[in-house]
Scaffold this motif. Structure first.
Motif: not given
Ligand SMILES: [Zn+2]
Ligand SMILES: [Zn+2]
Length: 141
Positions: A83-85, A96-101
């Motif tokens: 999971n993305c943090e 982190l996932c791409e959108p979050c990054r």
């Molecule tokens: Zn994310």
């Protein structure tokens, strides 16, 4: 004599201090868990992190730790994800996932931009005073 002991980060038992923060029994356990995960991942390329955890008895949290530490590589296991943090979306590398990054990068860039604008404004204000002084100098000549 100094008491060179600490509580193990994993089981809480008192042990002789070392660089791992773990007692020897836990270090052995972790090594065994790591080996089990590696073996399972090699033999089951399509497994997910939940399957891996269920089959090996190693907690998902610990598996994620192995992956983040770079000890376990999941590049050959396309279904492995954690999971993305920030938003809990499944990811395969980093925290982190791409959108979050992208969002975090923008936020950081935004802050930098504000700072830049502030500096430009200050510079402009200084310039204005400068110009006035210069003009004044011209007139007085
Ligand atoms: Zn994310
Ligand atoms: Zn321990």
């Amino acid at each position: 004599m100094s008491l060179n002991v600490a509580n193990c980060n994993r089981c809480g038992k008192v042990y002789m201090k070392n660089n791992y923060g773990l007692c020897p029994a836990c270090i052995r356990d972790l090594e065994a868990e790591y080996e089990k995960c590696l073996k399972f991942l090699r033999e089951h390329r399509q497994c997910t992190i939940q399957e891996l955890s269920e089959e090996t008895g190693v907690s998902v949290k610990q598996i994620m730790k192995f992956i983040r530490e770079g000890r376990i590589s999941i590049k050959n296991n396309p279904n492995m994800a954690y999971n993305c943090e920030s938003c809990s979306a499944p990811i395969r590398e980093g925290n982190l996932c791409e959108p979050c990054r992208t969002r975090f990068q923008k936020e950081t860039a935004g802050l930098a931009e504000d700072e830049q604008k502030k500096r430009e404004r200050e510079a402009k204000e200084k310039n204005i005073t400068y110009n006035i002084k210069d003009r004044f100098k011209d007139w007085s000549n």
